[in-house]
Design a protein around this motif. Structure first.
Motif, PDB file in Angstrom:
ATOM      1  N   UNK A  44      -1.040  -2.715  -0.429  1.00  0.00           N
ATOM      2  CA  UNK A  44      -0.296  -2.965  -1.666  1.00  0.00           C
ATOM      3  C   UNK A  44       0.889  -2.012  -1.785  1.00  0.00           C
ATOM      4  N   UNK A  45       0.671  -0.748  -1.455  1.00  0.00           N
ATOM      5  CA  UNK A  45       1.767   0.236  -1.507  1.00  0.00           C
ATOM      6  C   UNK A  45       2.932  -0.234  -0.656  1.00  0.00           C
ATOM      7  N   UNK A  46       2.642  -0.637   0.573  1.00  0.00           N
ATOM      8  CA  UNK A  46       3.729  -0.984   1.489  1.00  0.00           C
ATOM      9  C   UNK A  46       4.389  -2.308   1.117  1.00  0.00           C
ATOM     10  N   UNK A  47       3.628  -3.238   0.608  1.00  0.00           N
ATOM     11  CA  UNK A  47       4.226  -4.508   0.166  1.00  0.00           C
ATOM     12  C   UNK A  47       5.238  -4.242  -0.957  1.00  0.00           C
ATOM     13  N   UNK A  48       4.879  -3.373  -1.905  1.00  0.00           N
ATOM     14  CA  UNK A  48       5.818  -3.043  -2.984  1.00  0.00           C
ATOM     15  C   UNK A  48       7.017  -2.266  -2.453  1.00  0.00           C
ATOM     16  N   UNK A  49       6.778  -1.436  -1.448  1.00  0.00           N
ATOM     17  CA  UNK A  49       7.886  -0.695  -0.817  1.00  0.00           C
ATOM     18  C   UNK A  49       8.895  -1.658  -0.193  1.00  0.00           C
ATOM     19  N   UNK A  50       8.396  -2.676   0.505  1.00  0.00           N
ATOM     20  CA  UNK A  50       9.287  -3.604   1.202  1.00  0.00           C
ATOM     21  C   UNK A  50      10.182  -4.394   0.246  1.00  0.00           C
ATOM     22  N   UNK A  51       9.676  -4.671  -0.958  1.00  0.00           N
ATOM     23  CA  UNK A  51      10.477  -5.452  -1.912  1.00  0.00           C
ATOM     24  C   UNK A  51      11.113  -4.557  -2.973  1.00  0.00           C
ATOM     25  N   UNK A  52      10.974  -3.239  -2.811  1.00  0.00           N
ATOM     26  CA  UNK A  52      11.593  -2.249  -3.697  1.00  0.00           C
ATOM     27  C   UNK A  52      11.155  -2.394  -5.158  1.00  0.00           C
ATOM     28  N   UNK A  55       2.389   2.839  -9.042  1.00  0.00           N
ATOM     29  CA  UNK A  55       1.070   2.533  -9.603  1.00  0.00           C
ATOM     30  C   UNK A  55       0.041   2.396  -8.486  1.00  0.00           C
ATOM     31  N   UNK A  56       0.411   1.664  -7.430  1.00  0.00           N
ATOM     32  CA  UNK A  56      -0.510   1.481  -6.309  1.00  0.00           C
ATOM     33  C   UNK A  56      -0.753   2.801  -5.583  1.00  0.00           C
ATOM     34  N   UNK A  57       0.290   3.623  -5.458  1.00  0.00           N
ATOM     35  CA  UNK A  57       0.145   4.903  -4.785  1.00  0.00           C
ATOM     36  C   UNK A  57      -0.800   5.836  -5.514  1.00  0.00           C
ATOM     37  N   UNK A  58      -0.677   5.899  -6.832  1.00  0.00           N
ATOM     38  CA  UNK A  58      -1.538   6.778  -7.628  1.00  0.00           C
ATOM     39  C   UNK A  58      -2.991   6.299  -7.614  1.00  0.00           C
ATOM     40  N   UNK A  59      -3.174   4.989  -7.492  1.00  0.00           N
ATOM     41  CA  UNK A  59      -4.536   4.454  -7.433  1.00  0.00           C
ATOM     42  C   UNK A  59      -5.217   4.800  -6.108  1.00  0.00           C
ATOM     43  N   UNK A 119      10.548   6.181   1.417  1.00  0.00           N
ATOM     44  CA  UNK A 119      10.189   5.767   2.779  1.00  0.00           C
ATOM     45  C   UNK A 119       9.129   6.699   3.356  1.00  0.00           C
ATOM     46  N   UNK A 120       9.302   7.996   3.090  1.00  0.00           N
ATOM     47  CA  UNK A 120       8.333   8.976   3.586  1.00  0.00           C
ATOM     48  C   UNK A 120       6.954   8.722   2.989  1.00  0.00           C
ATOM     49  N   UNK A 121       6.889   8.508   1.688  1.00  0.00           N
ATOM     50  CA  UNK A 121       5.603   8.272   1.027  1.00  0.00           C
ATOM     51  C   UNK A 121       4.931   7.004   1.559  1.00  0.00           C
ATOM     52  N   UNK A 122       5.720   5.942   1.704  1.00  0.00           N
ATOM     53  CA  UNK A 122       5.160   4.673   2.161  1.00  0.00           C
ATOM     54  C   UNK A 122       4.605   4.790   3.572  1.00  0.00           C
ATOM     55  N   UNK A 123       5.369   5.426   4.460  1.00  0.00           N
ATOM     56  CA  UNK A 123       4.937   5.495   5.851  1.00  0.00           C
ATOM     57  C   UNK A 123       3.828   6.515   6.063  1.00  0.00           C
ATOM     58  N   UNK A 124       3.798   7.544   5.258  1.00  0.00           N
ATOM     59  CA  UNK A 124       2.670   8.476   5.345  1.00  0.00           C
ATOM     60  C   UNK A 124       1.381   7.799   4.907  1.00  0.00           C
ATOM     61  N   UNK A 125       1.460   6.929   3.924  1.00  0.00           N
ATOM     62  CA  UNK A 125       0.269   6.202   3.470  1.00  0.00           C
ATOM     63  C   UNK A 125      -0.275   5.320   4.593  1.00  0.00           C
ATOM     64  N   UNK A 126       0.620   4.601   5.264  1.00  0.00           N
ATOM     65  CA  UNK A 126       0.200   3.755   6.388  1.00  0.00           C
ATOM     66  C   UNK A 126      -0.380   4.630   7.501  1.00  0.00           C
ATOM     67  N   UNK A 127       0.260   5.769   7.755  1.00  0.00           N
ATOM     68  CA  UNK A 127      -0.212   6.662   8.803  1.00  0.00           C
ATOM     69  C   UNK A 127      -1.600   7.214   8.536  1.00  0.00           C
ATOM     70  N   UNK A 128      -1.872   7.568   7.291  1.00  0.00           N
ATOM     71  CA  UNK A 128      -3.187   8.086   6.923  1.00  0.00           C
ATOM     72  C   UNK A 128      -4.262   7.022   7.159  1.00  0.00           C
ATOM     73  N   UNK A 129      -3.975   5.794   6.748  1.00  0.00           N
ATOM     74  CA  UNK A 129      -4.946   4.714   6.933  1.00  0.00           C
ATOM     75  C   UNK A 129      -5.158   4.420   8.413  1.00  0.00           C
ATOM     76  N   UNK A 130      -4.062   4.361   9.170  1.00  0.00           N
ATOM     77  CA  UNK A 130      -4.171   4.055  10.597  1.00  0.00           C
ATOM     78  C   UNK A 130      -4.949   5.135  11.328  1.00  0.00           C
ATOM     79  N   UNK A 179      14.094  -5.746   8.773  1.00  0.00           N
ATOM     80  CA  UNK A 179      13.360  -6.791   9.487  1.00  0.00           C
ATOM     81  C   UNK A 179      12.268  -6.230  10.378  1.00  0.00           C
ATOM     82  N   UNK A 180      12.592  -5.134  11.077  1.00  0.00           N
ATOM     83  CA  UNK A 180      11.589  -4.524  11.951  1.00  0.00           C
ATOM     84  C   UNK A 180      10.489  -3.836  11.150  1.00  0.00           C
ATOM     85  N   UNK A 181      10.844  -3.273   9.999  1.00  0.00           N
ATOM     86  CA  UNK A 181       9.804  -2.683   9.150  1.00  0.00           C
ATOM     87  C   UNK A 181       8.780  -3.753   8.763  1.00  0.00           C
TER      88      UNK A 181
END
Length: 381
Positions: free
Chosen positions: A131-139, A146-150, A165-176, A222-224
């Motif tokens: 959810x965090x990254x989906x909201x990041x992609x559409x700004x 809200x999703x980040x704090x949850x 960008x840093x927050x979004x990609x760190x979130x993906x990195x933590x999960x991965x 597009x690559x993101x």
């Protein structure tokens, strides 16, 4: 958990018992060989707990045969098993003991910890990060925060493009990182060194102009999206590939034990497409790494110099980043492997593996459990 089923083979019509390992799964496609004629019989199982779990076979089910003398096969879609095991207690007949024996003394706990941590991250953390990254992609920054704090107690509300960008990609990195193992640090080392090159390259206006042009053209957004979609698809099929960690946990001298074992999953078509799509998508991102490297060495993102990298099979280096993007993947990877600290990452993108499972003639032979193709006529385990 092991459950007992008795089936009538649709081929030879003989009954036999199946000791089937089941676990939480959205949908697992597997197969069992008939204990008499070895006809592969497909099956499906799904359910998050024992009460809701359902198993279906493409064969007639009979009242369970509990006699220890009955012909039987042992299949756990998540653990390598043995086709021709004839005695209970052989390697490949009891899943938990098989795993412990394969990894050797003292390593079982590490394997089970990785497997458990990965499943928890897939089921609990990834949906929130997605959810965090989906909201990041559409700004959509309101719902992004809200999703980040949850998801994270230490989430910070930030306002700049770079910080978001840093927050979004760190979130993906933590999960991965939680989903995969931490045995091979090649990717982490590569990312760390690419970011260091990127920081150094920012001193040059040529690099900044190139980066801005890639954003303005839609290449970066597009690559993101492509990279995120591939990660999401991989995680969606987590069950199909998670046991790949077994080879990484096993000591090298125990790897020959796998030759007699088979993972009875019937999902080669899914894994083939995932691997090919992931391979192609990752190779498209290499442009940004070599741009930083070129800038640090020659002050221009598109200047590849005159020295040809080993294995590129080129008569001359590309004259621009766009020309680099048009090279075959093997050539693009050669430029990555020549950079100190990046070799391990390039090795993860193995062309032989890609060709073995991605070739148009590749097929999964259920009688042997091997992948055959024109490129690998003897088959790949």
């Amino acid at each position: 958990m092991m459950t007992l089923y008795t089936l009538r083979c649709p081929g030879c019509e003989e009954p036999f018992s199946v000791r089937l390992g089941i676990g939480p799964s959205k949908m697992t496609r597997f197969y069992v060989p008939c204990a008499h004629c070895r006809l592969p019989i497909r099956g499906r199982s799904h359910g998050k707990d024992l009460e809701s779990h359902r198993v279906e076979f493409e064969a007639e089910s009979l009242p369970s045969e509990t006699s220890l003398e009955a012909a039987f096969v042992t299949v756990d879609p998540n653990v390598p098993s043995k086709y021709n095991a004839t005695q209970r207690g052989e390697l490949g007949t009891f899943p938990t003991m098989t795993l412990i024996h394969l990894v050797g003394a003292g390593r079982g706990e590490a394997l089970f910890e990785v497997l458990s941590r990965g499943r928890t991250a897939v089921e609990e953390l990834w949906p929130q990060v997605r959810r965090i990254y989906e909201y990041y992609l559409v700004e959509d920054w309101k719902h992004f925060d809200k999703a980040g704090k949850a998801a994270f107690n230490d989430w910070r509300t930030v306002s700049t493009t770079h910080e978001r960008a840093t927050m979004a990609h760190q979130a993906v990195g933590i999960a991965a990182a939680a989903i995969t193992d931490d045995i091979d640090d090649s990717a982490g080392r590569y990312l760390h060194r690419v970011l260091a090159k990127h920081t150094s390259a920012l001193r040059f206006s040529t690099y900044i102009h190139s980066a801005r042009a890639d954003v303005a053209s839609g290449l970066v957004p597009g690559l993101q999206r492509s990279v995120f979609d591939v990660i999401d698809r991989f995680i969606g099929h987590f069950d199909a590939w998670q046991m790949g960690v077994l080879r990484r946990v096993m000591p090298p001298d125990r790897l020959p034990l796998l030759r007699e074992l088979t993972l009875f999953r019937d999902e080669f078509d899914v894994l083939r497409d995932l691997y090919q799509q992931g391979f192609e998508t990752v190779c498209k991102t290499l442009r940004f790494a070599v741009a930083a490297q070129n800038t640090v060495k020659r002050q221009s993102p598109g200047d590849f110099g005159i020295d040809l990298p080993a294995g590129a099979n080129l008569k001359a280096n590309p004259k621009s980043l766009n020309a680099y993007d048009k090279l075959a993947n093997a050539a693009r990877l050669a430029f990555v492997r020549q950079v100190p600290g990046w070799e391990g990452y390039g090795a993860l993108l193995n062309n032989r593996t890609r060709n073995a499972i991605g070739h148009a003639t590749a097929r999964h032979d259920l009688r042997t459990g091997r992948i055959f193709s024109d490129k690998e006529p003897d088959g790949v385990q």
